[in-house]
Write an enzyme that holds these catalytic residues in place. Structure first.
Site, PDB file in Angstrom:
ATOM      1  N   GLU A  49      -3.237  -3.880 -43.673  1.00  0.00           N
ATOM      2  CA  GLU A  49      -2.065  -3.878 -42.702  1.00  0.00           C
ATOM      3  C   GLU A  49      -1.764  -5.378 -42.212  1.00  0.00           C
ATOM      4  OE1 GLU A  49      -2.040  -2.985 -37.992  1.00  0.00           O
ATOM      5  OE2 GLU A  49      -3.626  -1.906 -39.257  1.00  0.00           O
TER       6      GLU A  49
ATOM      7  N   ASP B 290      -6.361  -1.653 -38.872  1.00  0.00           N
ATOM      8  CA  ASP B 290      -7.249  -1.969 -37.723  1.00  0.00           C
ATOM      9  C   ASP B 290      -7.919  -0.671 -37.304  1.00  0.00           C
ATOM     10  OD1 ASP B 290      -6.189  -4.470 -37.930  1.00  0.00           O
ATOM     11  OD2 ASP B 290      -4.842  -4.372 -36.275  1.00  0.00           O
TER      12      ASP B 290
END
Length: 660
Positions: free
Chosen positions: A435, A511
């Site tokens: 990401e 995350d």
């Protein structure tokens, strides 16, 4: 006349609706969170482990398990006997607390005043779970010239503690626990005899000189195991092929002058390299069988690889163009490994896999120098082992090249943002779908260039649950993912061509916060809906980066350290351990990672990319079939399913932790 209350008001949601589970109730409500529920073996293993801990601590020489005709099972040891006096704070006999409280036991205070220095875990839920899931349990402790007996039913005390003096001249000591497992909690009440025999025999292997006996009253059979020769005897009996070189046996334990590890931590091992036949691989931590391996096995693998690699380099044995990898050395290794770790961290309550990161360094640090010395003392055998490893590396590289030629023509141009790996060996290659660009930058710098590729994703991926397959490629991110992994989108009943697959592991890396979880869910939806055969074949994984970093200052002989925690529970466990080591909580500096982009390359490698220390979860359907899983995901991801999602939240919303 009073108005009749409506049905909605009678089922009102009020303060009285909230129920707090006390004592052993949580275990009975959700037994699968605490133990295996396919059969009662694991709840009996908790009792056997306690008897083994007594022997490991040097207080017992015999363990006897009896399968009674009435389907009960008893475990008898000759250890110290469970204390039965009153607990100084809880106002109940200690023996009662051990079997009725989830977090009570003699394994929490390591070192000062605790009953065990090394034991099978720190959860402290052990035999209380056995008690909760049994219709009846009888416990007798022989100690201080008395016998103390206590009977439970369904986890509660049925007959209070009775203490009687032993007959004159009788010097019995130890504990006998008889259990009647409650069949309603298990898929089958039948015990798997093969697994039970393996469990008992392994205890005898790991404790040379201790006698372990299995008595079956129905068949009137008795089996006894005692291995005076320990690991070597056991491995020799179980090997399927002849060793190519003599067995490599050794042990190493930290002394009190060791800076990094506690006194007594270390490992004993026996390794055999064979040219054919299935490998025998068993590992244990403080006598607990770790069937799914873990960081201690990674340490053994690393120690063997480093020692063999340095021997090959020293004697210039590596042919030009051949690159040696850990699996080339490890592929033909059979071993029994028994590690001693002071505060072992396991994955899950059933302790199948060791997660303690330090165990890699611990085991590798003892294995490597001992094997290096042995190889250089026995150069001919060393060359034979080097030959085995080099042969494995050559056949691996050859296989990788073959695949490359077959898929070379007509392949789509790889996306420009993909940072590819050097190796073409699908079995070892991994791609991380990361990401964000900043995290992608750290991952590119921190990765192993040989086998790890990185594909950064910008923004949130499309929810593809209701997107037609032929419209998928309108989305650039999904187009890039498909081209990078080398497999076209397909349905559950299709037979896609997986020969173009470029990576054995496709790892989702986001995350450790809510947004990261959302991206995970969107990518998992994509793979389940449009690449189901990759999920089925076990190629899809989720990486678990840590949420916290704890900087621990130097204490006594131990240097300052950085420790990572996956979540709040692990953070609490780390701070508790520091407090036990005499480091006040306020001296430990806790930082929370806002995202992967905050980690530098070295931190990301250490916590999330390094195969020896990372946490990588394979994506599996577990107890659902494909249709069942499809139904659940439709409820969660379908556009017209808001009502179903609302109902799910009303039913289970209180079980969800919200990170704001």
């Amino acid at each position: 006349m009073a108005a009749k209350p409506s049905s909605s008001s009678t089922s009102a949601y009020s303060e009285g609706s909230i129920r707090v589970l006390k004592g052993l109730e949580p275990v009975k409500q959700r037994p699968g969170m605490y133990t295996r529920t396919d059969n009662p073996l694991h709840i009996l293993q908790e009792v056997v482990d306690n008897a083994a801990d007594e022997a490991l601590a040097g207080y017992g020489k015999k363990i006897k398990l009896t399968l009674h005709a009435d389907h009960s099972v008893s475990v008898e040891d000759d250890g110290r006997g469970i204390p039965y006096g009153m607990h100084p704070e809880e106002n109940a006999p200690v023996i009662e607390l051990v079997f009725t409280r989830l977090h009570a036991g003699g394994k929490f205070d390591k070192g000062q005043g605790g009953a065990y220095s090394f034991s099978g875990g720190l959860h402290g839920v052990g035999v209380s779970v056995t008690n909760a899931l049994s219709t009846r349990m009888e416990v007798t402790s022989y100690r201080d010239g008395n016998s103390a007996r206590l009977v439970f039913a369904g986890g509660d005390v049925a007959e209070p503690l009775q203490v009687q003096p032993l007959a004159s001249g009788e010097r019995k000591r130890g504990t006998t626990v008889r259990v009647w497992p409650d069949a309603k909690y298990f898929e089958t009440a039948q015990l798997p005899m093969g697994e039970l025999v393996h469990l008992l025999r392994s205890k005898a292997v790991l404790m040379p000189g201790v006698t372990v006996t299995l008595v079956n009253e129905k068949t009137r059979e008795t089996q006894t195991w005692q291995y005076k020769g320990g690991l070597r005897d056991y491995l020799q009996q179980n090997l399927h092929g002849e060793p190519a070189i003599p067995m490599f046996e050794g042990e190493g334990f930290a002394d009190r002058h060791n800076d990094s590890f506690a006194e007594g931590e270390g490992a004993a091992w026996c390794v055999a390299f064979t040219e054919d036949g299935a490998a025998v691989r068993e590992s244990y931590v403080n006598l607990i069988p770790t069937t799914a391996g873990g960081t201690h096995e990674s340490g053994l693998r690393d120690g063997l690889f480093q020692a063999v690699k340095s021997f090959i380099e020293l004697h210039s044995l590596l042919p030009k163009g051949v690159k040696l990898m850990p699996d080339d050395v490890f592929a033909r290794a059979s071993y029994v490994l028994n590690a001693k770790v002071l505060d072992p961290q396991f994955q899950g309550q059933i302790k199948e896999r060791l997660n303690s990161r330090d165990a890699v360094r611990l085991v590798s640090g003892f294995v490597r120098p001992i094997l290096e010395l042995w190889l250089n003392q026995h150069v001919e055998w060393g060359k034979k082992l080097a030959e085995l490893a080099i042969k494995a590396a050559q056949s691996r590289q050859k296989a990788g090249q073959k695949v490359e030629k077959r898929k070379g023509s007509g392949v789509a141009v790889l996306p420009g943002k993909l940072t590819d790996c050097e190796s073409r060996d699908t079995a070892h290659n991994e791609v991380f779908l990361v990401e964000g660009d900043s995290a992608g930058g750290s991952a590119k710098m921190g990765r192993d260039k040989e086998t790890q590729a990185v594909l950064p994703l910008r923004g949130k991926v499309l929810n593809t649950w209701e997107v037609d397959r032929d419209r998928l490629f309108a989305n650039n991110e999904i187009h890039d993912i498909s081209v990078a992994i080398g497999v076209d989108p397909h349905g559950p009943n299709d037979a896609p061509d997986l020969s173009g697959l470029r990576y054995g592991k496709v790892c989702i890396l986001s995350d450790a916060d809510v947004d990261g979880s959302h991206i995970q869910v969107l990518l998992l939806t994509l793979f389940f809906r449009h690449f189901p055969k990759l999920v089925e074949a076990g190629h899809i994984h989720v990486a678990l980066p840590p949420l916290y970093r704890v900087d621990i200052p130097a204490r006594a002989k131990k240097p300052a350290a950085k420790v990572y925690a996956l979540d709040d529970n692990e953070l609490a466990a780390i701070l508790d351990k520091c407090a036990k080591d005499g480091v006040a909580r306020e001296k430990c500096q806790v930082s929370r990672f806002k995202g992967l982009g905050e980690m530098n390359a070295e931190q990301l490698w250490d916590t999330t990319l390094n195969p020896d220390t990372r946490r990588l979860l394979p994506v599996q359907l577990l107890n659902l079939d494909f249709a069942g899983a499809e139904g659940v995901i439709t409820k969660l991801m379908g556009k017209g399913e808001a009502a179903a999602r609302r109902e799910l939240m009303e039913l289970h919303g209180d079980a969800v932790e919200v990170d704001i």
